[in-house]
Design an enzyme around this catalytic site. Structure first.
Site, short mmCIF file in Angstrom:
data_model
loop_
_atom_site.label_atom_id
_atom_site.label_comp_id
_atom_site.label_asym_id
_atom_site.label_seq_id
_atom_site.Cartn_x
_atom_site.Cartn_y
_atom_site.Cartn_z
CG ASP A 147 3.20 5.09 -4.10
OD1 ASP A 147 2.19 5.14 -3.37
OD2 ASP A 147 4.18 4.38 -3.85
CB CYS A 200 1.44 2.72 2.10
SG CYS A 200 2.85 3.68 2.66
#
Length: 280
Positions: A147, A200
């Site tokens: 991530d 994100c």
């Protein structure tokens, strides 16, 4: 995109993303000011942790069946580590890593307070630069979650200081870091292993373009790795959360969950890679 290097500040930010998303940008921008779709993740009698439902979904899309050595390469603050730890086989180990000393302290607290002892003892928290880890080891993990740090437009648009100082050079700098992390993670992945890359971010420079670069470097003839489709099993986490799984949109190399059409969930981009040949 014309004159994108001259864009800066709030006006430049809006122009940049308007050029990317067209009329949809206004709806996306508005969704960033709505309440994020956070859900409770609670394992047995441990402390609860709250994270975006899209983040739960992304971590759920890394298949863990038969996994032995799992790596969460950029793990802080720890939400995705909890999702992985709660799902991993009983004989598997999870290495949860963060390069920032301040953030790794928070990560340790999350692991200690949100995981029961029988799982906690199989999670090793470390503080290391993921982009250079491959210089010490190679092909040693059968599952990796990356991530990656990203532009995080949701946070930029909500903070005047960051919005006023925004420029496309921010994206370029972050994407260079993402590439270093992904290329390292790919080298750390065993043959037959699976890697999930996520951010994100909204912009393709931090998402599909990073995967395209990986394809160009390691998979020119299509024999080094393959891209997998999401196949999450909600049953694996039904005892920990009542999350409503969001829908996703297909991109060239991955999938995007965008908040304007998912009741505020996301944004999350993810791509699932299965390594089928060694690079050594």
């Amino acid at each position: 995109m014309k004159n994108k290097t001259k864009l800066c500040g709030q006006e430049g930010f809006n122009q940049f993303y308007s050029d990317l998303f067209g009329p949809r940008w206004e709806a996306l921008k508005e969704s960033f000011f709505q309440e994020n779709q956070s859900v409770e993740y609670k394992i047995q009698n441990c402390e609860s942790y709250f994270l975006d439902s899209a983040s739960v979904f992304a971590a759920l899309c890394l298949p863990l069946q038969d996994a032995q050595n799992i790596l969460d390469l950029c793990a802080a603050p720890g939400g995705k580590t909890l999702v992985l730890a709660s799902r991993m086989p009983e004989d598997a180990k999870l290495f949860s890593n963060e390069r920032s000393t301040s953030r790794v302290s928070r990560l340790k607290k999350v692991v200690e307070s949100c995981l029961p002892q029988q799982i906690n003892e199989r999670v090793k928290v470390s503080c290391s630069d993921g982009s250079t880890w491959c210089k010490r080891q190679s092909e040693c993990f059968d599952r990796i979650l990356l991530d990656a740090p990203c532009s995080s437009e949701r946070h930029v648009i909500q903070d005047k200081k960051y919005l006023d100082s925004w420029s496309p050079s921010r994206i370029k700098t972050v994407s260079m870091e993402q590439w270093a992390l992904l290329s390292s993670a790919y080298r750390l992945l065993e043959v037959g292993g699976i890697l999930l890359y996520s951010t994100c971010a909204l912009c393709p420079q931090e998402n599909d373009e990073i995967l395209k670069k990986l394809h160009k470097k390691f998979n020119k003839d299509g024999t080094a790795f393959e891209l997998l489709e999401p196949n999450p099993c909600v049953e694996e986490i039904k005892n920990f959360t009542s999350v409503k799984i969001p829908n996703y949109e297909k991109t060239e190399f991955g999938y995007h969950i965008l908040p304007d059409v998912q009741n505020g969930a996301g944004p999350i981009y993810f791509s699932i890679i299965k390594k089928i040949a060694s690079i050594n």
